[in-house]
Each structure stands twice: as structure tokens, then as C-alpha cells.
Design an enzyme around this catalytic site. Structure first.
Site, PDB file in Angstrom:
ATOM      1  N   GLU A   1      71.651  86.128  12.713  1.00 17.13           N
ATOM      2  CA  GLU A   1      70.939  85.808  11.465  1.00 17.13           C
ATOM      3  C   GLU A   1      71.934  85.519  10.342  1.00 17.13           C
ATOM      4  OE1 GLU A   1      68.073  85.027  10.399  1.00 17.13           O
ATOM      5  OE2 GLU A   1      66.745  85.590  12.021  1.00 17.13           O
TER       6      GLU A   1
ATOM      7  N   GLU B   1      73.179  77.404   7.269  1.00 17.73           N
ATOM      8  CA  GLU B   1      72.202  76.779   6.370  1.00 17.73           C
ATOM      9  C   GLU B   1      72.783  76.566   4.979  1.00 17.73           C
ATOM     10  OE1 GLU B   1      68.736  79.237   6.448  1.00 17.73           O
ATOM     11  OE2 GLU B   1      68.031  78.403   8.356  1.00 17.73           O
TER      12      GLU B   1
END
Length: 123
Positions: free
Chosen positions: A72, A79
Site C-alpha cells: 500500500e 501514485e
């Protein structure tokens, strides 16, 4: 290496933990999926205590939780990096983000399967 150089190296080493902690905290504070995985990890830990997992089972659970959080964090880093490079919708930017999210998804599914293999026989 003299004493001052050693202190500077040690100081940089400890600062790296501060930076890592900031990254973890910021991700935990702002990313919904990270928060979901944190809640799921808490539920798994509670269930683990209730069914009295073996040491090997605990080791597997902690590896899965650590792997999930790590992926994550990497997904978030990818991102943010893509967003920093371009604010336009580009096929390569989309592919990078989708691949990172896909890695998280694969690990989450495998973690669930392994979790079921550990917990179901104990119910």
C-alpha cells in the site's frame, strides 16, 4: 572514521526512521485503502488471539500484514510520483497506477486465501 563522522552517520540513520514514520503516518491519515487494511489487520490480530494461533501461524500473519502495508505504501508512492510528473491523463500514467493497484490486489487476495486456510480449521 572519526567521532564526528560517526555521529553524523548515526544521525542520518535515525533521521531516515523519522522520514519513514512520516510517510507511514501521512499514508495512514489520507489513504482510504490503507485505513481499510489497518482495520482488517486489527480484526485479524484479535481473531488470532481468540483462536490461539501457533507461532508459525503468527509469523505468517505478520508477514502478510507487513507485506500488505508495504505494498500500500509503494502504491501510494507510485501514485504520487505519477501525479507529480503529469496532471494529464496519459496511457502510461494510467498503466503505472493500475499496475501498482493490481499488485496490491493480488497480494490482498492471496492474503485472504492464506488467512482462510489458517483460520477456517480453527472454527
Amino acid at each position: 572514521m572519526d567521532s564526528k563522522d560517526h555521529r553524523n552517520e548515526l544521525n542520518r540513520f535515525f533521521k531516515s526512521f523519522v522520514h519513514a514514520g512520516r510517510g507511514i503516518w501521512e499514508t495512514a491519515r489520507t489513504e482510504r485503502n490503507f485505513q481499510f487494511h489497518a482495520a482488517a489487520a486489527c480484526a485479524v490480530l484479535i481473531c488470532g488471539f481468540l483462536v490461539e494461533l501457533s507461532i508459525i501461524e503468527w509469523m505468517i500473519i505478520f508477514l502478510l500484514i507487513g507485506g500488505m502495508f508495504s505494498l500500500e505504501l509503494l502504491n501510494t508512492a507510485i501514485e504520487h510520483t505519477v501525479d507529480l510528473i503529469t496532471d494529464k491523463h496519459h496511457p502510461l500514467a494510467k498503466a503505472a497506477k493500475d499496475a501498482a493497484a493490481g499488485a496490491v490486489c493480488v497480494f490482498a487476495v492471496i492474503s485472504c486465501i492464506i488467512g482462510l486456510l489458517i483460520f477456517l480449521p480453527k472454527l
